[in-house]
Design a protein around this motif. Sequence first.
Motif, PDB file in Angstrom:
ATOM      1  N   ARG A 166       1.322  -1.068   0.338  1.00 40.71           N
ATOM      2  CA  ARG A 166       0.009   0.139   0.059  1.00 40.71           C
ATOM      3  C   ARG A 166       1.002   1.631  -0.120  1.00 40.71           C
ATOM      4  N   HIS A 167       0.283   2.439  -0.170  1.00 47.01           N
ATOM      5  CA  HIS A 167       0.945   3.475  -1.191  1.00 47.01           C
ATOM      6  C   HIS A 167       0.331   4.170  -1.170  1.00 47.01           C
ATOM      7  N   ASP A 168       0.899   5.595  -1.173  1.00 50.59           N
ATOM      8  CA  ASP A 168       0.157   6.860  -1.611  1.00 50.59           C
ATOM      9  C   ASP A 168       0.500   7.340  -2.993  1.00 50.59           C
ATOM     10  N   GLY A 206       0.957   4.171   3.247  1.00 53.15           N
ATOM     11  CA  GLY A 206       0.987   3.059   3.616  1.00 53.15           C
ATOM     12  C   GLY A 206       1.570   2.062   4.567  1.00 53.15           C
ATOM     13  N   ARG A 207       2.948   2.837   5.014  1.00 55.76           N
ATOM     14  CA  ARG A 207       3.083   1.872   6.184  1.00 55.76           C
ATOM     15  C   ARG A 207       2.010   2.594   7.691  1.00 55.76           C
ATOM     16  N   GLU A 208       1.535   3.136   7.775  1.00 59.80           N
ATOM     17  CA  GLU A 208       0.497   3.781   8.579  1.00 59.80           C
ATOM     18  C   GLU A 208      -0.802   3.095   8.208  1.00 59.80           C
ATOM     19  N   ALA A 209      -1.309   2.339   7.477  1.00 65.21           N
ATOM     20  CA  ALA A 209      -2.423   1.708   6.919  1.00 65.21           C
ATOM     21  C   ALA A 209      -2.091   0.317   7.297  1.00 65.21           C
ATOM     22  N   TYR A 210      -0.163  -0.480   6.988  1.00 66.13           N
ATOM     23  CA  TYR A 210      -0.329  -1.432   7.336  1.00 66.13           C
ATOM     24  C   TYR A 210      -0.494  -1.420   8.750  1.00 66.13           C
ATOM     25  N   LEU A 263       4.164  -9.059   5.610  1.00 67.11           N
ATOM     26  CA  LEU A 263       5.523  -7.845   5.998  1.00 67.11           C
ATOM     27  C   LEU A 263       5.275  -6.447   4.821  1.00 67.11           C
ATOM     28  N   PHE A 264       5.960  -5.373   4.836  1.00 67.87           N
ATOM     29  CA  PHE A 264       5.401  -4.105   4.138  1.00 67.87           C
ATOM     30  C   PHE A 264       6.795  -4.587   3.278  1.00 67.87           C
ATOM     31  N   ALA A 265       6.243  -2.962   1.893  1.00 71.47           N
ATOM     32  CA  ALA A 265       7.374  -2.556   0.561  1.00 71.47           C
ATOM     33  C   ALA A 265       7.063  -1.853   1.038  1.00 71.47           C
ATOM     34  N   ASP A 266       8.634  -1.067   0.975  1.00 70.27           N
ATOM     35  CA  ASP A 266       8.061   0.917   0.974  1.00 70.27           C
ATOM     36  C   ASP A 266       8.306   1.110  -0.403  1.00 70.27           C
TER      37      ASP A 266
END
Length: 283
Positions: free
Chosen positions: A26-28, A35-39, A48-51
């Motif tokens: 997820r990203h904006d 994205g990280r906040e939504a994760y 896991l989260f991908a930036d």
Amino acid sequence: MYTTLISAADLAGHIDNPAWVIVDCRHDLMNPSAGREAYAAGHLPHALFADIETELSGAKRGADGVFRGRHPLPVRADLIATLRSWGIDEDSQVIAYDAHGGMFAARLWWMLRWVGHPAVAVLDGGLAAWQAAGLALSTAAPVARSGGITERSPLVTTVSAADVLDNIDGGKRVVLDARAADRFRGENETIDPVGGHIPGAKNHFFKDNLGPDGRFKDAAQLKAELAPLVGNPSDAIMQCGSGVTACHNLLALEVAGLPGAALYPGSWSEWCADPARPLATGT
């Protein structure tokens, strides 16, 4: 092996499989921290989260100081190191998802194919499809083990700005732009301060690959809509604003049974940074 799309139901059946790696993309574009906040607020179990900005993109300027676009590809060795840090092995099944119709997940799908890993798919319908199926989210942050993926021959192709420029006069290759119509016409200065498109390019907004439910249209419909635009896929070039949503069109082509198109990673953000390159506006 899943190589294009996977349904929420099929993913749920493998959600605890240690050989599967799930990545939240997820990203904006206007708010890089979104994205990280939504994760953190809730994600698929074990994901896991991908930036996009730091892990799925490289330096915006090359060693020569030339601007390479807003989201240029990273050095392949750096990407391999990132994938290993997520616990991805040679035989891992990777699933990418987002909450934006796959526009960011498709970037990771393409990048894994770029380093030769075929077992990667996008969650069809993304987070919304998962939740619509009544499946739970988690706020637990998984600890990834070290993976052993290695760099192999690419399963995809790329072109450079020079390749695209050479094609303008010859016109042998179709350039398909995945941006919204107003950006293609040069009417959205908020996102594209220099508006317009590559001369001769056609426009196919990536969201046109999706049905009303946010899932990809079926293969037959995608083929009927995309084949007249791209002709021979091997002669087609996909681009967008910065090489992200162009991957959505590449995924749609793969689903449609029309593989072989190339990605122009720098896309419009790189192209328009050089005033010597021609541009067009309108339709």
